[in-house]
Write an enzyme that holds these catalytic residues in place. Sequence first.
Site, PDB file in Angstrom:
ATOM      1  N   ASP A 122      -2.152   5.765  -5.369  1.00  0.00           N
ATOM      2  CA  ASP A 122      -2.286   4.897  -4.285  1.00  0.00           C
ATOM      3  C   ASP A 122      -2.362   3.377  -4.805  1.00  0.00           C
ATOM      4  O   ASP A 122      -3.227   2.988  -5.325  1.00  0.00           O
ATOM      5  CB  ASP A 122      -3.490   5.203  -3.312  1.00  0.00           C
ATOM      6  CG  ASP A 122      -3.535   4.401  -2.363  1.00  0.00           C
ATOM      7  OD1 ASP A 122      -2.617   3.562  -1.857  1.00  0.00           O
ATOM      8  OD2 ASP A 122      -4.777   4.473  -1.796  1.00  0.00           O
ATOM      9  N   ASP A 167       0.658  -0.994  -0.003  1.00  0.00           N
ATOM     10  CA  ASP A 167      -0.017   0.207  -0.149  1.00  0.00           C
ATOM     11  C   ASP A 167       0.923   1.144  -0.054  1.00  0.00           C
ATOM     12  O   ASP A 167       1.499   1.525   1.141  1.00  0.00           O
ATOM     13  CB  ASP A 167      -0.855  -0.057   1.151  1.00  0.00           C
ATOM     14  CG  ASP A 167      -1.820   1.200   1.423  1.00  0.00           C
ATOM     15  OD1 ASP A 167      -1.749   1.690   0.207  1.00  0.00           O
ATOM     16  OD2 ASP A 167      -2.332   1.418   2.501  1.00  0.00           O
TER      17      ASP A 167
END
Length: 504
Positions: free
Chosen positions: A328, A109
Site C-alpha cells: 500500500d 494510493d
Amino acid sequence: MRRPPEFAAVAAVAVFAALVLAAGAGAAPLPAALRLERALPHKGVAVEHLRERDRARHGRRGLLGGGGGGVAGVVDFPVEGSANPFMVGLYFTRVKLGSPPKEYFVQIDTGSDILWVACSPCTGCPSSSGLNIQLEFFNPDTSSTSSKIPCSDDRCTAALQTSEAVCQTSDNSPCGYTFTYGDGSGTSGYYVSDTMYFDSVMGNEQTANSSASIVFGCSNSQSGDLTKTDRAVDGIFGFGQHQLSVVSQLNSLGVSPKVFSHCLKGSDNGGGILVLGEIVEPGLVYTPLVPSQPHYNLNLESIVVNGQKLPIDSSLFTTSNTQGTIVDSGTTLAYLADGAYDPFVNAITAAVSPSVRSLVSKGNQCFVTSSSVDSSFPTVSLYFMGGVAMTVKPENYLLQQASIDNNVLWCIGWQRNQGQQITILGDLVLKDKIFVYDLANMRMGWTDYDCSTSVNVTTSSGKNQYVNTGQFDVNGASPRPPYSGLVPAVAVAVALIFGGFSRR
C-alpha cells in the site's frame, strides 16, 4: 489515504542524549561537551502520530488494530512528495478535471480505489496546506462537462457491490459515498462524471492533448484528521482494482493497459516514476497476487533476518478476512502482524554490530551508532509464494531520529499491528524499488532500483524508454522546471512520471 502516527522522537532523543552522556567504562569514549542536532526538520513528526494517521486510514477496513484496447500515448502527471515521514510522508500528483480544467493535488494510493477531490461547498475541508500547495475546490456547477451519477447508473450499481457507494431509495437520487476511518475521521460526497485531461506523448515524440471522461468522487464533507492542514491535499487518487478506479476506467476505454508500475525515490526530495504500463528491468521477480481481495495482497511465507529464518508459524501470514500481507503506497510506515513483531525486533537487536548500543523509548526499539547503517545492521528478506525474496535494507526498516556529533540515533520504523494479524508494507519498504502491478496476469513484481534513473516500459504494443525528469504541461506547454524531457523509444504507454518535491 494513510497518514503517519507521531514517533516518540523527543523522548527517544532525550534517552539518546542521556545514554551518550552516561557512556563510561567499557564503552567507546564520547565527547564530554555535547551538541544535540536535529537530523530532521524542527517540524518533525513523532512516531505515535505517524501510527495514528496510518491507523485512521486503515481503520475503515479494520487493517490496523490497537486503537479502535490500443494505448493512446504516454500520460505525464507531475507528482511531488516523499516517503520521509518527518518532512512529507506521502506522494501526491496533480490531476486536471472539468471544463475549463482546474488542477488538483491528490495523494497516490494503491490501497484504495476511488479518485475523489474536495468540492464546493464542503464542510470541514481544509483551505490551506502545510505542504506549500494551493488547494482548490471542484464545483460541478461551473464545469460544462460535469454530470452527477444517479443511483440508477450501472457504474453506481457496480460501486454498491463493493461498498464504494451508498444510495437512497430513489433511482434518481445521487450516487453517494461515505468513507469512515478508525478514529472517526472520514469523507462523504457523491459521484460525478467529468473530463480528465492529460498529455499523450506518442512514439514519434510528439505531444498531443488528450482527455477521457471518468467517474470520480466529489467530497462535500470531511472530518477528523482530514480537516487538518499540515499535510492537506485536495483528495485521494486510488489505484485499486475495482471498476471505478481510474486504472480500471482508462483500461476499459482503451487508454491504458491493465498493468501499472512505480519506483518511489527514498531521498528527502522524493520523486520517482509511476507508470500505467509494465516496467521491464533486469532483476525483476514476480509472485502471484491473491485473487478476490479488496487490496493488493501477497502470500508472505517467511521472514529472514541476517540469514536466519524467524520462528514464526507460516499460517500467521495466510490471507483471510483477518490476516494477510498488503502492499500500500498510501501507508507511510510498515506494520507487522502482531504475532510476528517481537521475533522481528528481537532478531534485529541480536544481529546488530557490537559497536551499536540499544535503547527502548516508549516501546520503540532504538539504536545509537557512529557507523553506517549498512555496516551496523542486518539485511532482512521477505519470502513470498514461489520462493521469491524481497530484500529489505536497513534504510527500509529504520528511521533516523537525531544525531550528536558523529553518533546517530536510529529507531525501528516498522510498527506492531496491535491485536491484528495483518501485515502492511508502506512507503518505508516500497521506496527505492520498482514495483509492477500486473493485473492482467494477477501478479506483482519488484527489484531494487535507483529511482532517479530512467526505466524501460512495455505495453501490449511495444516498449518505451523514459527518463523520469520529464514533466509536460497538459496544454502542451514547455516542460516544468527542473524537468528536462521525456524520451519515448518505440511504442506507447501511459505513464505518471514524477520528479522532486520542488514546491516545498
